[in-house]
Write a protein that holds these residues in place. Sequence first.
Motif, PDB file in Angstrom:
ATOM      1  N   PHE A 115       8.824  -9.013  -3.268  1.00  0.00           N
ATOM      2  CA  PHE A 115      10.076  -8.291  -3.542  1.00  0.00           C
ATOM      3  C   PHE A 115      10.486  -8.490  -4.998  1.00  0.00           C
ATOM      4  CE2 PHE A 115      14.575  -7.820  -4.028  1.00  0.00           C
ATOM      5  CZ  PHE A 115      14.938  -6.790  -3.184  1.00  0.00           C
ATOM      6  N   GLU A 116      10.460  -9.723  -5.472  1.00  0.00           N
ATOM      7  CA  GLU A 116      10.905 -10.028  -6.835  1.00  0.00           C
ATOM      8  C   GLU A 116       9.989  -9.409  -7.888  1.00  0.00           C
ATOM      9  OE1 GLU A 116      13.005 -14.335  -5.751  1.00  0.00           O
ATOM     10  OE2 GLU A 116      10.885 -14.232  -6.356  1.00  0.00           O
ATOM     11  N   ASN A 117       8.687  -9.367  -7.601  1.00  0.00           N
ATOM     12  CA  ASN A 117       7.749  -8.741  -8.528  1.00  0.00           C
ATOM     13  C   ASN A 117       8.039  -7.258  -8.707  1.00  0.00           C
ATOM     14  OD1 ASN A 117       5.160 -10.138  -9.742  1.00  0.00           O
ATOM     15  ND2 ASN A 117       5.589 -11.225  -7.824  1.00  0.00           N
ATOM     16  N   LEU A 142       6.109   2.764   0.836  1.00  0.00           N
ATOM     17  CA  LEU A 142       5.167   3.710   0.244  1.00  0.00           C
ATOM     18  C   LEU A 142       3.765   3.121   0.135  1.00  0.00           C
ATOM     19  CD1 LEU A 142       5.403   6.614  -0.938  1.00  0.00           C
ATOM     20  CD2 LEU A 142       5.659   5.554  -3.188  1.00  0.00           C
ATOM     21  N   VAL A 143       3.680   1.805  -0.181  1.00  0.00           N
ATOM     22  CA  VAL A 143       2.361   1.167  -0.345  1.00  0.00           C
ATOM     23  C   VAL A 143       1.931   0.377   0.884  1.00  0.00           C
ATOM     24  CG1 VAL A 143       2.625   1.060  -2.849  1.00  0.00           C
ATOM     25  CG2 VAL A 143       3.283  -0.926  -1.469  1.00  0.00           C
ATOM     26  N   GLY A 144       2.735   0.438   1.954  1.00  0.00           N
ATOM     27  CA  GLY A 144       2.350  -0.191   3.220  1.00  0.00           C
ATOM     28  C   GLY A 144       2.448  -1.697   3.245  1.00  0.00           C
ATOM     29  N   LEU A 145       3.495  -2.262   2.599  1.00  0.00           N
ATOM     30  CA  LEU A 145       3.612  -3.724   2.534  1.00  0.00           C
ATOM     31  C   LEU A 145       5.017  -4.219   2.877  1.00  0.00           C
ATOM     32  CD1 LEU A 145       1.593  -4.757  -0.667  1.00  0.00           C
ATOM     33  CD2 LEU A 145       0.913  -5.058   1.716  1.00  0.00           C
ATOM     34  N   VAL A 146       5.740  -3.501   3.709  1.00  0.00           N
ATOM     35  CA  VAL A 146       7.113  -3.898   4.050  1.00  0.00           C
ATOM     36  C   VAL A 146       7.155  -5.314   4.616  1.00  0.00           C
ATOM     37  CG1 VAL A 146       9.094  -3.395   5.529  1.00  0.00           C
ATOM     38  CG2 VAL A 146       7.902  -1.532   4.383  1.00  0.00           C
ATOM     39  N   ASP A 147       6.148  -5.674   5.406  1.00  0.00           N
ATOM     40  CA  ASP A 147       6.132  -6.996   6.058  1.00  0.00           C
ATOM     41  C   ASP A 147       5.777  -8.128   5.088  1.00  0.00           C
ATOM     42  OD1 ASP A 147       3.549  -5.915   5.835  1.00  0.00           O
ATOM     43  OD2 ASP A 147       2.787  -7.230   7.421  1.00  0.00           O
ATOM     44  N   LYS A 148       5.437  -7.796   3.831  1.00  0.00           N
ATOM     45  CA  LYS A 148       5.047  -8.816   2.852  1.00  0.00           C
ATOM     46  C   LYS A 148       6.126  -9.054   1.795  1.00  0.00           C
ATOM     47  CE  LYS A 148       0.899  -9.388   4.578  1.00  0.00           C
ATOM     48  NZ  LYS A 148       0.501 -10.646   5.251  1.00  0.00           N
ATOM     49  N   ALA A 149       7.328  -8.569   2.021  1.00  0.00           N
ATOM     50  CA  ALA A 149       8.383  -8.640   1.005  1.00  0.00           C
ATOM     51  C   ALA A 149       8.640 -10.059   0.521  1.00  0.00           C
ATOM     52  CB  ALA A 149       9.666  -8.021   1.542  1.00  0.00           C
ATOM     53  N   ASN A 150       8.582 -11.031   1.406  1.00  0.00           N
ATOM     54  CA  ASN A 150       8.913 -12.414   1.046  1.00  0.00           C
ATOM     55  C   ASN A 150       7.685 -13.287   0.797  1.00  0.00           C
ATOM     56  OD1 ASN A 150      11.762 -12.044   1.260  1.00  0.00           O
ATOM     57  ND2 ASN A 150      11.537 -12.056   3.496  1.00  0.00           N
ATOM     58  N   ALA A 151       6.504 -12.674   0.809  1.00  0.00           N
ATOM     59  CA  ALA A 151       5.270 -13.425   0.543  1.00  0.00           C
ATOM     60  C   ALA A 151       5.092 -13.608  -0.962  1.00  0.00           C
ATOM     61  CB  ALA A 151       4.081 -12.674   1.129  1.00  0.00           C
ATOM     62  N   TYR A 152       4.266 -14.588  -1.317  1.00  0.00           N
ATOM     63  CA  TYR A 152       3.926 -14.827  -2.719  1.00  0.00           C
ATOM     64  C   TYR A 152       2.514 -14.283  -2.995  1.00  0.00           C
ATOM     65  CZ  TYR A 152       8.046 -17.755  -3.234  1.00  0.00           C
ATOM     66  OH  TYR A 152       9.344 -18.188  -3.308  1.00  0.00           O
ATOM     67  N   PRO A 153       2.210 -13.959  -4.245  1.00  0.00           N
ATOM     68  CA  PRO A 153       0.888 -13.407  -4.563  1.00  0.00           C
ATOM     69  C   PRO A 153      -0.274 -14.242  -4.031  1.00  0.00           C
ATOM     70  CG  PRO A 153       2.331 -13.119  -6.442  1.00  0.00           C
ATOM     71  CD  PRO A 153       3.105 -13.923  -5.428  1.00  0.00           C
ATOM     72  N   SER A 154      -0.140 -15.547  -4.037  1.00  0.00           N
ATOM     73  CA  SER A 154      -1.219 -16.417  -3.561  1.00  0.00           C
ATOM     74  C   SER A 154      -1.513 -16.222  -2.075  1.00  0.00           C
ATOM     75  CB  SER A 154      -0.879 -17.880  -3.826  1.00  0.00           C
ATOM     76  OG  SER A 154       0.307 -18.248  -3.139  1.00  0.00           O
ATOM     77  N   GLN A 155      -0.577 -15.623  -1.356  1.00  0.00           N
ATOM     78  CA  GLN A 155      -0.747 -15.400   0.083  1.00  0.00           C
ATOM     79  C   GLN A 155      -1.325 -14.015   0.395  1.00  0.00           C
ATOM     80  OE1 GLN A 155       3.488 -16.252   0.724  1.00  0.00           O
ATOM     81  NE2 GLN A 155       2.890 -17.970   2.039  1.00  0.00           N
ATOM     82  N   LEU A 156      -1.648 -13.270  -0.639  1.00  0.00           N
ATOM     83  CA  LEU A 156      -2.112 -11.894  -0.451  1.00  0.00           C
ATOM     84  C   LEU A 156      -3.593 -11.744  -0.772  1.00  0.00           C
ATOM     85  CD1 LEU A 156       0.803  -9.979  -2.259  1.00  0.00           C
ATOM     86  CD2 LEU A 156       0.645 -10.569   0.169  1.00  0.00           C
ATOM     87  N   SER A 157      -4.206 -10.756  -0.163  1.00  0.00           N
ATOM     88  CA  SER A 157      -5.585 -10.395  -0.525  1.00  0.00           C
ATOM     89  C   SER A 157      -5.565  -9.618  -1.839  1.00  0.00           C
ATOM     90  CB  SER A 157      -6.193  -9.521   0.577  1.00  0.00           C
ATOM     91  OG  SER A 157      -5.528  -8.257   0.616  1.00  0.00           O
ATOM     92  N   GLY A 158      -6.757  -9.401  -2.410  1.00  0.00           N
ATOM     93  CA  GLY A 158      -6.840  -8.648  -3.659  1.00  0.00           C
ATOM     94  C   GLY A 158      -6.280  -7.242  -3.526  1.00  0.00           C
ATOM     95  N   GLY A 159      -6.607  -6.582  -2.434  1.00  0.00           N
ATOM     96  CA  GLY A 159      -6.100  -5.235  -2.214  1.00  0.00           C
ATOM     97  C   GLY A 159      -4.588  -5.200  -2.083  1.00  0.00           C
TER      98      GLY A 159
END
Length: 359
Positions: A115-117, A142-159
């Motif tokens: 979210f902050e990014n 729009l990009v299909g990531l509503v459920d990742k709003a509070n996640a940090y980049p380290s918790q995400l895949s490259g895509g």
Amino acid sequence: MIEIKNLSKTFRIKDGLVKALEDVSLSINDGERYGVIGYSGAGKSTLVRCINFLEMPDSGSVSIDGKTMEIENGVLYSVNAGEKRKMSEKELNRMRSSIGMIFQHFNLLDRSTVFENIAYPLKYTGKTKKEISDKVFNLLELVGLVDKANAYPSQLSGGQKQRVAIARALANDPKILLSDEATSALDPDATESIIKLLKDLNKKLGLTIVLITHEMSVIKSFCERVAVMEDGRVVEEGNVQSIFSYPQAPITKRFVSSTSSLSKINDLIKADSPLVKSQNGESPLYKLFFDTKVDSPVISEVSRKYNVDFNIILANVEVVADATIGAMIVKIRGKEDNINEALSFLKESSIRVEEVPGV
């Protein structure tokens, strides 16, 4: 529309000067998916960074939506109705806000949430917290990531990281999106997913997307037109289907060959395989190129009409820019006169015929 005219850029390095761009001119239409391809050092990334002046060209001009910016001796001028004046930093920043950009390595803030990014570019726009929140969640949807709003980049895949970067690039509602090797750090599945997303955004938002890559497969699956760069110059430019069907420059032929199974013919020739040797009554090897204009069973027709047989060594069918393009490498068996007549008929039937060299 983006109009690039006579753009040049030279870098000074320890060993001397390097010409990154030399007299580059391109026109990119509104809403177009445009590709720029070249090997490392071709100047493609420098070109895309000169469009939004992250890199200042030495000379030339860039026009965006009719607003022309001209560079002389590394100084940026705004040109209006024939009058030229030095462009202020404020004007430059305003222009940049109409252009989004995504990079190979995402450039996310590691200590900030998704979210902050995405909200970061909206910090100083005068929007309220609610307006920013609404905007961010619209972009996340729009990009299909509503459920990742509070996640940090380290918790995400490259895509997923690249989806966040795309959402952030769209925060200020740009008309243009620049993609600098944005799929190069991704695995094939993630690359396909990002390409599909960019296509969807192009249609939904009417975005003009300029995509820089060294992968012809990405150009093939995404772009409508493409410029091929080598040594700071554009050596070939056109719609993707034509470039794949009729590559002219040697470097373009190498790029096209890299995505086709027909390139295996070189291995067979080097290995002196019996498959590529012409026996008695056989022609040399020929490449036959078909496109969407050829919709009849030409090979069967030619075989019956001229009493010749086709020995298909390799074949390849690809979907390029939503069109089907086919090619095959063949030997033709029959009487010499019949073979020549068959080849003439093929050429008259909108099939490009080339003899395979080196056999």
